[in-house]
Design an enzyme around this catalytic site. Structure first.
Site, PDB file in Angstrom:
ATOM      1  N   GLY A 204      45.027  64.356  41.305  1.00  0.00           N
ATOM      2  CA  GLY A 204      45.288  65.250  42.430  1.00  0.00           C
ATOM      3  C   GLY A 204      46.750  65.591  42.647  1.00  0.00           C
ATOM      4  O   GLY A 204      47.076  66.464  43.448  1.00  0.00           O
ATOM      5  N   GLU A 205      47.643  64.903  41.915  1.00  0.00           N
ATOM      6  CA  GLU A 205      49.071  65.250  41.994  1.00  0.00           C
ATOM      7  C   GLU A 205      49.397  66.420  41.070  1.00  0.00           C
ATOM      8  O   GLU A 205      50.506  66.944  41.076  1.00  0.00           O
ATOM      9  CB  GLU A 205      49.930  64.041  41.605  1.00  0.00           C
ATOM     10  N   ASN A 273      43.701  63.759  48.051  1.00  0.00           N
ATOM     11  CA  ASN A 273      44.560  64.755  48.690  1.00  0.00           C
ATOM     12  C   ASN A 273      44.382  66.146  48.091  1.00  0.00           C
ATOM     13  O   ASN A 273      44.062  66.285  46.918  1.00  0.00           O
ATOM     14  CB  ASN A 273      46.032  64.348  48.533  1.00  0.00           C
ATOM     15  N   ASP A 318      45.251  60.349  50.316  1.00  0.00           N
ATOM     16  CA  ASP A 318      43.913  60.354  49.708  1.00  0.00           C
ATOM     17  C   ASP A 318      42.964  59.480  50.517  1.00  0.00           C
ATOM     18  O   ASP A 318      43.348  58.410  50.968  1.00  0.00           O
ATOM     19  CB  ASP A 318      43.955  59.717  48.319  1.00  0.00           C
ATOM     20  N   ARG A 343      43.962  55.411  54.533  1.00  0.00           N
ATOM     21  CA  ARG A 343      45.402  55.504  54.263  1.00  0.00           C
ATOM     22  C   ARG A 343      46.166  56.097  55.450  1.00  0.00           C
ATOM     23  O   ARG A 343      47.344  55.818  55.634  1.00  0.00           O
ATOM     24  CB  ARG A 343      45.581  56.402  53.028  1.00  0.00           C
ATOM     25  N   ASN A 397      45.227  51.211  51.079  1.00  0.00           N
ATOM     26  CA  ASN A 397      45.012  52.097  49.946  1.00  0.00           C
ATOM     27  C   ASN A 397      43.658  51.747  49.347  1.00  0.00           C
ATOM     28  O   ASN A 397      42.786  51.273  50.061  1.00  0.00           O
ATOM     29  CB  ASN A 397      46.187  52.000  48.966  1.00  0.00           C
TER      30      ASN A 397
END
Lengths: 542, 251
Positions: A204-205, A273, A318, A343, A397
């Site tokens: 997702g980055e 995210n 996320d 998170r 997390n």
């Protein structure tokens, strides 16, 4: 919502299939566990057959040999050296145990079958990975195998799903999940259901689009795909700009394991995210189904309900957490709930039949929001640009929490951090990470804690503090114990009722992302934890 | 003799390409490199390139002086990553990597600039009298405080002056003061090197390394005052301090 008769039919069909499989299992004593065995969860104390031990994600074992009274006698039995490191991340695996054999995945897509009595390997595997990995290069981790019969399933840093023969380690088949060169990777432990292997995706980055896939365990054929970011015109697309390119690269990774309710026949999975992570101006709207919990029909992958924890996320929070399923008394009524420590700093309880929000309460000092409004949406006070909200690693997390039934405690690792987010217009280059800005983290203000929350109120019941923000996961056992790891390398046992620390062992490396597992071996309760480059087994003296 | 200049001419571009950033000194390169850094590197190394210790991402502003890297070393690290670590290889173009190197050269801590002249020999005597018990230079001196052999390359003149006049203003990790009382009643003062939930590792004021289990301590205090004495101007005049910095800078 699927018709209830469909579900009842499915349950009875499962039961028929399971009994057929049991006959064939009896015919060959060497066969590994079938779906019915995984469904039975902790029924066989000598087995740990799926990532959390059972489908519910509670990570609560019924074993009672190790108790608050004798846990100070716990000692290492053996240590297995993997010879592969993930500096900066962790050895995040949960081993599977069956018939005295451990099936273990490691960093950089190593894997082993290990003799649980001696810590010696029967076979080892190392994937020949391409040199131009994208997301997989920066997080070269893996969280474990899935298992069905004589097959093991593992996902890879170049975004493939592989099937192995459990006795030889031979590769049976492999399938590409997505093109790793765009930014995809895969790290979770596949979730095995009745004749399905469920996997999610990382990345997702990067300019990726998340999904959850189901595969046939024998043929490797893909059965369905649920896209976490809708296509143009699909439900949810109204929460995005009307731009196919943005939707096709909207992020929403699914890189942490889900859980499963066999009675409702629903699959629960967290979504990550939206992309770009910190820069939201290109994607006005809530950006469904990013940062949500989704409930899917496992036969078709169709969405049944969703709840979005962080609408229009700007902080890389996320929602890839273990959804924890429990049947609890809720204000005098029995209720099927799913719980998430998020998170964003909130602990949530949802009705898992309907997705209705029952409770949302902060468990850290997060200044992002302090309450959820009547409409079920957070009342956002600080989007991060004003400083001192949880850092991108979050208030917790993916490290698994535990739920302790009876005490009704949700026990998780909490991270107190202080970060300022500085958004910037992103470059949008495929194959390159695309955060859309930067983060300034005030390292002086970081600390960690193991926290036990009353699931009915979200109130803190007890905590044990750590000197730094921690990534260790949590296990509980029915004898009244909690096992957890910290960032300084301690593997620890606590009294589940009081939080009193009863035992610790310095493993020599931070415990990062991993949670302990436990099973019986020759009448002895074993507890295993992955840390650094080692897997260590503990037990009471013989 | 006629051959030598020819050889130099032929070989020097290749030689330069291996050691010097071809974009060095071009402010546009550093600017573009900064944007690239914030987009691609800052999540691990921080927007200020000072690193994030919890994920082992090093402070990149200090790498040039601490590790004596060449521009080519930094280029190669960005290109190839660090095997077995979270630092991945990158497929940026060569120009983009050199832009990143330019940015990193730009944010590198420059050290002391414009140090007034002083008497380094006098500085050496003063250092031996006031500083050497706790600080080391070129292998000589104590260990309670940081090694100062390369300090003038890593810290600005202003920040060094503050650290001498007001040592508690900024105490580096590894030098935070600590006072414990042991189970047997001994009071131990020193600096904290490391700790976890159950233990701490310190250097006491006699520069002895000592480890304690927290549950066996009667008390544990974390004073805000550095163990380093305040060197006011009456104790150490401004010119004397400049002399000491001249001595250190000579290293």
């Amino acid at each position: 919502m699927k018709h209830i008769l469909d579900r009842l039919y499915k349950v009875s069909r499962n039961a028929v299939c399971a009994s057929v499989l049991m006959v064939s299992a009896a015919a060959s004593a060497q066969s590994g566990p079938d779906y019915d065995d995984i469904l039975a969860g902790f029924a066989d104390p000598e087995r740990w057959l799926t990532y959390s031990g059972d489908y519910s994600g509670k990570r609560h074992s019924p074993l009672t040999q190790i108790t608050p009274d004798n846990v100070d006698q716990l000692r290492p039995v053996w240590t297995f050296q993997t010879g592969t490191t993930t500096r900066g991340r962790g050895f995040e695996t949960t081993p599977l145990a069956d018939d005295g054999i451990l099936y273990v995945t490691g960093s950089n897509n190593y894997a082993w079958a290990i003799d649980a009595r001696s810590g010696r390997a029967f076979w080892s595997y190392r994937r020949n990975l391409p040199s131009d990995l994208t997301y997989g290069a920066s997080a070269p981790v893996n969280r474990g195998f899935g298992m069905l019969g004589d097959r093991l399933f593992m996902v890879t840093l170049d975004a493939h799903l592989m099937a192995f023969d459990r006795r030889s380690g031979d590769v049976l088949w492999e399938r590409e999940l997505a093109d790793y060169q765009v930014g995809y990777s895969a790290t979770l432990a596949p979730l095995v259901l009745d004749n399905k292997v469920i996997v999610g995706i990382s990345g997702g980055e990067y300019r990726t689009r998340g999904f959850i896939d189901a595969f046939d365990p024998v043929s490797g054929e893909r059965l369905w795909r649920f896209n976490t970011i809708p296509g143009p015109g699909e439900p949810g697309s109204e929460t995005w700009p009307d731009d196919p390119e943005i939707l096709a690269s909207g992020g929403g990774g699914t890189w942490m394991n889900g859980s499963y309710d066999p009675e409702l026949d629903l699959l629960y999975w967290g979504v990550g995210n939206p992309n770009p992570d910190y820069y939201g101006d290109l994607r006005p709207g809530d950006n469904l189904y990013s940062n949500s919990l989704v409930a899917l029909d496992p036969d078709t992958g169709e969405l049944q309900w969703h709840y979005q924890f962080t609408p229009h996320d700007l902080n890389d929070w996320d929602s890839n957490h273990m959804p924890v399923l429990a049947d609890i008394d809720w204000k005098g009524e029995p209720r099927k709930v799913v719980m998430v420590g998020n998170r964003n700093g909130f602990f949530y309880v949802l009705d898992r039949v309907t997705g209705e929000l029952l409770l949302g309460k902060p468990f850290t000092a997060t200044t992002w929001a302090r309450e959820i409004g009547e409409d079920g949406r957070p009342i956002v006070l600080n989007d991060g640009s004003q400083g001192c909200v949880p850092d991108p690693w979050g208030s917790t997390n993916f490290m698994p929490p535990t739920f302790y039934p009876g005490l009704d405690l949700f026990i998780l690792t909490a991270r107190e951090t202080c970060a300022t987010f500085i958004p910037e217009v992103p470059a949008n280059t495929p194959g390159q990470s695309n955060f859309g800005g930067t983060v300034h983290i005030d390292a002086e203000q970081g600390s960690g804690a193991l926290r036990a929350l009353d699931v009915h109120t979200g109130e803190l019941v007890w905590e044990f503090t750590y000197p730094s923000p921690t990534f260790g996961g949590v296990l509980s056992t029915a004898s009244g114990l909690v096992f957890a790891g910290d960032h300084e390398g301690n593997f620890m046992a606590f009294n589940a009722e009081t939080g009193e620390n009863l035992w610790h062992y310095q493993t020599g490396s931070r415990i990062w992302g991993a949670a302990a597992m436990t099973f019986m071996l020759d009448g002895r309760q074993m507890v295993l934890i992955a840390s650094g480059t080692t897997l260590t087994a503990f037990a009471l003296p013989e | 003799m006629a051959l030598l200049p020819m050889l130099l001419l032929v070989s020097s571009p290749a030689l330069l390409a291996q050691t010097v950033n071809p974009l060095e000194g071009d402010p546009r390169a550093a600017f573009a490199g900064g944007a690239l850094f914030r987009a691609q590197c800052a999540t691990c190394h921080g927007a200020d390139a000072k690193g994030i210790s919890s994920i082992d991402a090093p402070d990149l502003t200090l790498m040039w002086s601490q590790r004596q890297l060449s521009a080519q070393d930094v280029f190669d690290t960005i290109r190839n990553g660090i095997a077995g670590s979270i630092m991945p290889p990158h497929d940026f173009t060569d120009t983009e990597i050199w832009m990143l190197v330019s940015h990193l050269q730009n944010v590198a801590v420059a050290g002391v600039i414009g140090l007034p002249d002083g008497d380094a020999a006098n500085g050496q005597r003063l250092f031996a009298r006031h500083c050497a018990e706790c600080h080391r230079v070129r292998g000589e001196g104590g260990s309670l405080g940081p090694d100062l052999s390369t300090i003038t390359a890593r810290r600005s003149l202003e920040s060094l002056l503050i650290s001498v006049r007001d040592p508690s203003a900024l105490i580096a990790p590894g030098y935070k003061p600590l006072t414990v009382i042991t189970g047997s009643g001994e009071t131990v003062q020193g600096v904290l090197k490391s700790e976890d939930a159950f233990s701490l590792q310190m250097m006491d004021s006699n520069q002895r390394l000592r480890g304690f289990r927290k549950q066996q301590l009667r008390s544990l205090e974390r004073p805000q005052q550095s163990l380093m004495p305040v060197f006011s101007e009456s104790l150490l005049g401004q010119q004397e301090l400049i002399d000491i910095l001249n001595f250190l800078d000579r290293n």
